[in-house]
Design a protein around this motif. Structure first.
Motif, PDB file in Angstrom:
ATOM      1  N   CYS A  96      -1.849  11.623  -0.276  1.00 33.66           N
ATOM      2  CA  CYS A  96      -2.997  10.735  -0.126  1.00 33.66           C
ATOM      3  C   CYS A  96      -3.124  10.284   1.334  1.00 33.66           C
ATOM      4  CB  CYS A  96      -2.827   9.528  -1.040  1.00 33.66           C
ATOM      5  SG  CYS A  96      -4.078   8.266  -0.801  1.00 33.66           S
ATOM      6  N   ASN A  98      -4.610   7.796   2.372  1.00 42.93           N
ATOM      7  CA  ASN A  98      -4.638   6.343   2.463  1.00 42.93           C
ATOM      8  C   ASN A  98      -3.260   5.711   2.261  1.00 42.93           C
ATOM      9  OD1 ASN A  98      -6.133   3.883   2.768  1.00 42.93           O
ATOM     10  ND2 ASN A  98      -5.867   3.582   0.571  1.00 42.93           N
ATOM     11  N   CYS A  99      -2.594   6.081   1.158  1.00 43.13           N
ATOM     12  CA  CYS A  99      -1.324   5.416   0.867  1.00 43.13           C
ATOM     13  C   CYS A  99      -0.125   6.346   1.068  1.00 43.13           C
ATOM     14  CB  CYS A  99      -1.338   4.846  -0.556  1.00 43.13           C
ATOM     15  SG  CYS A  99      -1.346   6.109  -1.829  1.00 43.13           S
ATOM     16  N   CYS A 117      -5.559   9.775  -3.376  1.00 44.88           N
ATOM     17  CA  CYS A 117      -5.118   9.763  -4.760  1.00 44.88           C
ATOM     18  C   CYS A 117      -6.155   9.013  -5.609  1.00 44.88           C
ATOM     19  CB  CYS A 117      -3.744   9.112  -4.876  1.00 44.88           C
ATOM     20  SG  CYS A 117      -3.728   7.360  -4.535  1.00 44.88           S
ATOM     21  N   CYS A 120      -6.555   5.230  -4.866  1.00 43.09           N
ATOM     22  CA  CYS A 120      -7.188   4.823  -3.608  1.00 43.09           C
ATOM     23  C   CYS A 120      -8.684   5.106  -3.601  1.00 43.09           C
ATOM     24  CB  CYS A 120      -6.543   5.519  -2.423  1.00 43.09           C
ATOM     25  SG  CYS A 120      -4.897   4.922  -2.125  1.00 43.09           S
TER      26      CYS A 120
END
Ligand SMILES: [Zn+2]
Length: 122
Positions: A96, A98-99, A117, A120
């Motif tokens: 992901c 983002n995370c 993911c 997110c």
């Protein structure tokens, strides 16, 4: 992620890329100057004056306006697919953006070009 799945997703991405390019090619022209950019062909209304021609031109403009978001959407998908293919090559695919967690494999099977993911993206 196991190699088998990765190969499978890579093939899927390549197929998707090819089919989007065919689809886009029907109404857009690949911009040779800007990599990854496509231009919707603006229909030419050339020559003559008269109601019919003007009416046709108006129809074509309407069609063009309708196609723009479609084109944009496909272009975006192509960009994401290219990015995913690059990540498969260089590493980092399936994570992901983002995370940093691994993207669910089930999700990747449906959206192999996913960049985030499921959590997110919501
Ligand atoms: Zn995430």
């Amino acid at each position: 992620m196991n190699k088998k799945l990765l190969t499978e997703l890579k093939e899927k991405l390549k197929k998707q890329k090819a089919s989007i390019e065919v689809e886009l090619g029907r109404f857009a022209k690949k911009d040779e100057n800007l990599k990854g950019d496509w231009d919707t062909r603006f229909p030419k209304a050339d020559g003559g004056v008269g109601g019919q021609i003007l009416e046709d031109a108006a129809d074509q403009v309407e069609e063009y306006v309708n196609l723009l978001p479609v084109e944009h959407n496909m272009e975006l998908r192509l960009q994401n697919i290219d990015l995913a293919l690059k990540k498969i090559k260089k590493g980092g695919y399936g994570k992901c953006e983002n995370c940093g967690r691994n993207i669910d494999e089930k999700r990747l099977k449906v959206f192999p070009e996913a960049r985030e993911c499921g959590k997110c993206e919501k």
